[in-house]
Design a protein around this motif. Structure first.
Motif, PDB file in Angstrom:
ATOM      1  N   LYS A 278       1.195  55.486   8.465  1.00  0.00           N
ATOM      2  CA  LYS A 278       0.374  56.675   8.198  1.00  0.00           C
ATOM      3  C   LYS A 278       0.650  57.758   9.240  1.00  0.00           C
ATOM      4  CE  LYS A 278      -3.650  55.021   5.596  1.00  0.00           C
ATOM      5  NZ  LYS A 278      -5.126  54.840   5.606  1.00  0.00           N
ATOM      6  N   ALA A 279       0.771  57.347  10.495  1.00  0.00           N
ATOM      7  CA  ALA A 279       1.055  58.306  11.559  1.00  0.00           C
ATOM      8  C   ALA A 279       2.429  58.946  11.358  1.00  0.00           C
ATOM      9  CB  ALA A 279       0.981  57.602  12.917  1.00  0.00           C
ATOM     10  N   LEU A 280       3.411  58.151  10.943  1.00  0.00           N
ATOM     11  CA  LEU A 280       4.747  58.685  10.668  1.00  0.00           C
ATOM     12  C   LEU A 280       4.715  59.649   9.489  1.00  0.00           C
ATOM     13  CD1 LEU A 280       6.814  55.386  11.086  1.00  0.00           C
ATOM     14  CD2 LEU A 280       6.937  57.386  12.593  1.00  0.00           C
ATOM     15  N   PHE A 281       3.943  59.305   8.465  1.00  0.00           N
ATOM     16  CA  PHE A 281       3.826  60.133   7.264  1.00  0.00           C
ATOM     17  C   PHE A 281       3.196  61.481   7.601  1.00  0.00           C
ATOM     18  CE2 PHE A 281       1.887  61.622   3.340  1.00  0.00           C
ATOM     19  CZ  PHE A 281       2.839  61.325   2.370  1.00  0.00           C
ATOM     20  N   ILE A 282       2.107  61.465   8.366  1.00  0.00           N
ATOM     21  CA  ILE A 282       1.427  62.705   8.746  1.00  0.00           C
ATOM     22  C   ILE A 282       2.327  63.563   9.633  1.00  0.00           C
ATOM     23  CG2 ILE A 282      -0.498  63.633  10.101  1.00  0.00           C
ATOM     24  CD1 ILE A 282      -2.162  61.264   9.097  1.00  0.00           C
ATOM     25  N   ASN A 283       3.068  62.916  10.524  1.00  0.00           N
ATOM     26  CA  ASN A 283       3.981  63.646  11.394  1.00  0.00           C
ATOM     27  C   ASN A 283       5.079  64.353  10.598  1.00  0.00           C
ATOM     28  OD1 ASN A 283       4.970  64.159  14.252  1.00  0.00           O
ATOM     29  ND2 ASN A 283       6.761  63.122  13.405  1.00  0.00           N
ATOM     30  N   ASP A 284       5.445  63.743   9.465  1.00  0.00           N
ATOM     31  CA  ASP A 284       6.501  64.274   8.600  1.00  0.00           C
ATOM     32  C   ASP A 284       5.914  64.939   7.351  1.00  0.00           C
ATOM     33  OD1 ASP A 284       9.205  64.698   8.207  1.00  0.00           O
ATOM     34  OD2 ASP A 284       9.449  62.920   6.973  1.00  0.00           O
ATOM     35  N   PHE A 285       4.697  65.428   7.474  1.00  0.00           N
ATOM     36  CA  PHE A 285       3.923  65.899   6.328  1.00  0.00           C
ATOM     37  C   PHE A 285       4.605  67.038   5.572  1.00  0.00           C
ATOM     38  CE2 PHE A 285       0.265  67.877   4.176  1.00  0.00           C
ATOM     39  CZ  PHE A 285      -0.338  66.754   3.637  1.00  0.00           C
ATOM     40  N   SER A 286       5.260  67.914   6.274  1.00  0.00           N
ATOM     41  CA  SER A 286       5.869  69.076   5.631  1.00  0.00           C
ATOM     42  C   SER A 286       6.986  68.706   4.663  1.00  0.00           C
ATOM     43  CB  SER A 286       6.419  70.040   6.694  1.00  0.00           C
ATOM     44  OG  SER A 286       7.431  69.404   7.468  1.00  0.00           O
ATOM     45  N   ARG A 287       7.540  67.501   4.821  1.00  0.00           N
ATOM     46  CA  ARG A 287       8.637  67.071   3.934  1.00  0.00           C
ATOM     47  C   ARG A 287       8.180  66.079   2.866  1.00  0.00           C
ATOM     48  NH1 ARG A 287      13.596  65.589   7.884  1.00  0.00           N
ATOM     49  NH2 ARG A 287      11.946  64.855   9.257  1.00  0.00           N
ATOM     50  N   GLN A 288       6.869  65.957   2.693  1.00  0.00           N
ATOM     51  CA  GLN A 288       6.328  65.012   1.717  1.00  0.00           C
ATOM     52  C   GLN A 288       5.788  65.712   0.473  1.00  0.00           C
ATOM     53  OE1 GLN A 288       6.838  61.940   2.356  1.00  0.00           O
ATOM     54  NE2 GLN A 288       7.097  61.853   4.562  1.00  0.00           N
ATOM     55  N   ALA A 289       6.137  66.970   0.284  1.00  0.00           N
ATOM     56  CA  ALA A 289       5.543  67.778  -0.794  1.00  0.00           C
ATOM     57  C   ALA A 289       5.754  67.169  -2.176  1.00  0.00           C
ATOM     58  CB  ALA A 289       6.107  69.198  -0.749  1.00  0.00           C
ATOM     59  N   ASP A 290       6.958  66.685  -2.472  1.00  0.00           N
ATOM     60  CA  ASP A 290       7.260  66.138  -3.809  1.00  0.00           C
ATOM     61  C   ASP A 290       6.406  64.907  -4.107  1.00  0.00           C
ATOM     62  OD1 ASP A 290       9.114  68.100  -4.202  1.00  0.00           O
ATOM     63  OD2 ASP A 290      10.844  66.869  -3.632  1.00  0.00           O
ATOM     64  N   ILE A 291       6.198  64.063  -3.102  1.00  0.00           N
ATOM     65  CA  ILE A 291       5.362  62.872  -3.272  1.00  0.00           C
ATOM     66  C   ILE A 291       3.905  63.261  -3.467  1.00  0.00           C
ATOM     67  CG2 ILE A 291       4.432  60.850  -2.058  1.00  0.00           C
ATOM     68  CD1 ILE A 291       7.158  60.447  -0.801  1.00  0.00           C
ATOM     69  N   LEU A 292       3.415  64.152  -2.621  1.00  0.00           N
ATOM     70  CA  LEU A 292       2.007  64.529  -2.655  1.00  0.00           C
ATOM     71  C   LEU A 292       1.641  65.296  -3.920  1.00  0.00           C
ATOM     72  CD1 LEU A 292       1.602  65.545   1.082  1.00  0.00           C
ATOM     73  CD2 LEU A 292       0.723  63.489  -0.022  1.00  0.00           C
ATOM     74  N   ALA A 293       2.611  65.977  -4.513  1.00  0.00           N
ATOM     75  CA  ALA A 293       2.349  66.702  -5.752  1.00  0.00           C
ATOM     76  C   ALA A 293       1.990  65.746  -6.891  1.00  0.00           C
ATOM     77  CB  ALA A 293       3.569  67.527  -6.143  1.00  0.00           C
ATOM     78  N   LEU A 294       2.470  64.517  -6.798  1.00  0.00           N
ATOM     79  CA  LEU A 294       2.188  63.504  -7.820  1.00  0.00           C
ATOM     80  C   LEU A 294       0.981  62.642  -7.468  1.00  0.00           C
ATOM     81  CD1 LEU A 294       5.874  62.360  -8.515  1.00  0.00           C
ATOM     82  CD2 LEU A 294       4.487  63.914  -9.889  1.00  0.00           C
ATOM     83  N   LEU A 295       0.448  62.819  -6.250  1.00  0.00           N
ATOM     84  CA  LEU A 295      -0.694  62.017  -5.790  1.00  0.00           C
ATOM     85  C   LEU A 295      -1.762  62.950  -5.217  1.00  0.00           C
ATOM     86  CD1 LEU A 295       1.324  59.256  -3.881  1.00  0.00           C
ATOM     87  CD2 LEU A 295       0.314  59.033  -6.158  1.00  0.00           C
TER      88      LEU A 295
ATOM     89  N   GLU B  27      -5.065  62.943  -5.148  1.00  0.00           N
ATOM     90  CA  GLU B  27      -6.147  62.322  -4.387  1.00  0.00           C
ATOM     91  C   GLU B  27      -5.670  61.895  -3.003  1.00  0.00           C
ATOM     92  OE1 GLU B  27      -7.929  59.193  -6.583  1.00  0.00           O
ATOM     93  OE2 GLU B  27      -8.654  60.489  -8.201  1.00  0.00           O
ATOM     94  N   VAL B  28      -4.472  61.330  -2.978  1.00  0.00           N
ATOM     95  CA  VAL B  28      -3.893  60.910  -1.698  1.00  0.00           C
ATOM     96  C   VAL B  28      -3.626  62.131  -0.824  1.00  0.00           C
ATOM     97  CG1 VAL B  28      -1.850  59.874  -0.620  1.00  0.00           C
ATOM     98  CG2 VAL B  28      -2.878  58.801  -2.636  1.00  0.00           C
ATOM     99  N   LYS B  29      -3.177  63.216  -1.451  1.00  0.00           N
ATOM    100  CA  LYS B  29      -2.916  64.450  -0.704  1.00  0.00           C
ATOM    101  C   LYS B  29      -4.173  64.934   0.006  1.00  0.00           C
ATOM    102  CE  LYS B  29      -1.157  69.168  -1.229  1.00  0.00           C
ATOM    103  NZ  LYS B  29      -0.589  70.171  -2.165  1.00  0.00           N
TER     104      LYS B  29
ATOM    105  N   TYR C 108      -4.855  62.820   3.133  1.00  0.00           N
ATOM    106  CA  TYR C 108      -3.968  63.119   4.258  1.00  0.00           C
ATOM    107  C   TYR C 108      -4.233  64.498   4.842  1.00  0.00           C
ATOM    108  CZ  TYR C 108      -1.166  58.912   3.695  1.00  0.00           C
ATOM    109  OH  TYR C 108      -0.743  57.605   3.656  1.00  0.00           O
ATOM    110  N   LEU C 109      -4.638  65.454   4.006  1.00  0.00           N
ATOM    111  CA  LEU C 109      -4.979  66.783   4.507  1.00  0.00           C
ATOM    112  C   LEU C 109      -6.162  66.707   5.452  1.00  0.00           C
ATOM    113  CD1 LEU C 109      -4.468  69.060   1.359  1.00  0.00           C
ATOM    114  CD2 LEU C 109      -3.205  69.168   3.534  1.00  0.00           C
ATOM    115  N   GLU C 110      -7.133  65.858   5.121  1.00  0.00           N
ATOM    116  CA  GLU C 110      -8.285  65.674   6.005  1.00  0.00           C
ATOM    117  C   GLU C 110      -7.855  65.076   7.342  1.00  0.00           C
ATOM    118  OE1 GLU C 110     -11.139  63.326   3.962  1.00  0.00           O
ATOM    119  OE2 GLU C 110     -11.578  64.844   2.433  1.00  0.00           O
ATOM    120  N   LEU C 111      -6.986  64.042   7.273  1.00  0.00           N
ATOM    121  CA  LEU C 111      -6.495  63.420   8.501  1.00  0.00           C
ATOM    122  C   LEU C 111      -5.691  64.408   9.333  1.00  0.00           C
ATOM    123  CD1 LEU C 111      -5.330  59.949   7.120  1.00  0.00           C
ATOM    124  CD2 LEU C 111      -7.312  60.392   8.565  1.00  0.00           C
TER     125      LEU C 111
END
Length: 295
Positions: free
Chosen positions: A58-75, A77-79, A82-85
């Motif tokens: 989770k920490a790695l994902f948040i650190n790399d958040f700017s490059r996760q747009a394609d994944i988060l667009a499909l999720l 609720e998950v987005k 992570y935005l809150e975190l």
């Protein structure tokens, strides 16, 4: 020079050679880990392993958040989660550094240190002629901590691994006969990449390929380079098998350094983690056993 090379190859292979093991079991007894039953092959609980991986990924994902747009667009609720975190993290960062210029991106090693309190990396081993080893390069690792992962392609007992195994000292055998090929070169490298790209679902990567390179996305994925203990260097870590549960977050699977060889496998993905047997300080090298004796 040829004799030295033969000795080096034998040192890396002898722990796979059954006659050598049979002759040395009694003499090496203090360095072996005896497991009466598979169910007792746990240094720490699976729940603790799961929580450590989840927290780190989770920490790695948040650190790399700017490059996760394609994944988060499909999720969506998950987005939101992570935005809150991320918002909480940015507020803490601003308080600590007075930096109002947006998210600071850390290296994966820095993320590991900020999350678990230590970093591990590959370097020349302290053992003569042992080649590469793994060291705690920063921080402190308490006893009973997941300190590394053993990456590679996961094979069931009946699956073909003959050609990959030739001259390969990086094949780990699990208690139930499952094999993990942690070689990052040659045919093993090609097989892992092929299986990883086969299983990718759109933007969702089901595994991490970065352990095949010098730039790791998951800084824990160096376990295949942990050297075997010796009379002078006692084991300070131990292998522990861990089956990734079905509810593991799909967006975090991109950090799992393992992939199954067969696409139709319905069972959980097998991983192997290395758990500390004692407290380990900065600068110490990790040592374990290449084999487990099941009695």
């Amino acid at each position: 020079a040829m004799l030295r090379e033969l000795r080096r190859r034998w040192r890396s292979y002898k722990y796979r050679f059954v006659p050598w093991l049979a002759l040395n079991l009694r003499r090496q007894r203090r360095t072996l880990r005896y497991v009466p039953e598979s169910s007792q092959d746990k240094i720490i609980a699976d729940e603790d392993v799961f929580e450590t991986l989840l927290k780190t990924f989770k920490a790695l994902f948040i650190n790399d958040f700017s490059r996760q747009a394609d994944i988060l667009a499909l999720l969506p609720e998950v987005k939101c989660q992570y935005l809150e975190l991320l918002t909480v993290e940015q507020k803490q960062s601003k308080v600590n550094s007075c930096n109002h210029q947006g998210q600071h991106v850390f290296s994966p090693e820095e993320v590991l240190f900020n999350t678990l309190g230590f970093t591990v990396s590959r370097d020349r081993s302290s053992l003569v002629s042992a080649g590469t080893g793994v060291f705690v390069t920063k921080g402190f690792v308490p006893k009973g901590t997941v300190v590394s992962m053993y990456p590679g392609t996961v094979y069931r007992k009946h699956e073909p691994i003959f050609f990959q195994s030739l001259g390969n000292p990086f094949i780990f055998r699990c208690i139930d006969g499952v094999l993990i090929d942690g070689n990052d070169k040659g045919l093993s490298r090609s097989v892992y990449r092929s299986c990883s790209r086969r299983d990718q679902l759109g933007p969702f990567q089901m595994s991490d390929e970065s352990w095949l390179t010098a730039t790791l996305q998951n800084p824990l994925a160096v376990g295949q380079y942990v050297n075997n203990c010796s009379h002078e260097k006692a084991a300070n870590v131990c292998y522990q098998e861990f089956d990734v549960p079905g509810h593991f977050p799909v967006e975090l699977k991109q950090y799992l350094p393992n992939i199954v060889y067969s696409h139709d496998v319905e069972s959980h993905l097998r991983c192997v983690v290395l758990v500390t047997l004692r407290d380990i300080k900065q600068g110490e090298e990790l040592f374990s056993n290449y084999y487990t004796v099941v009695s």
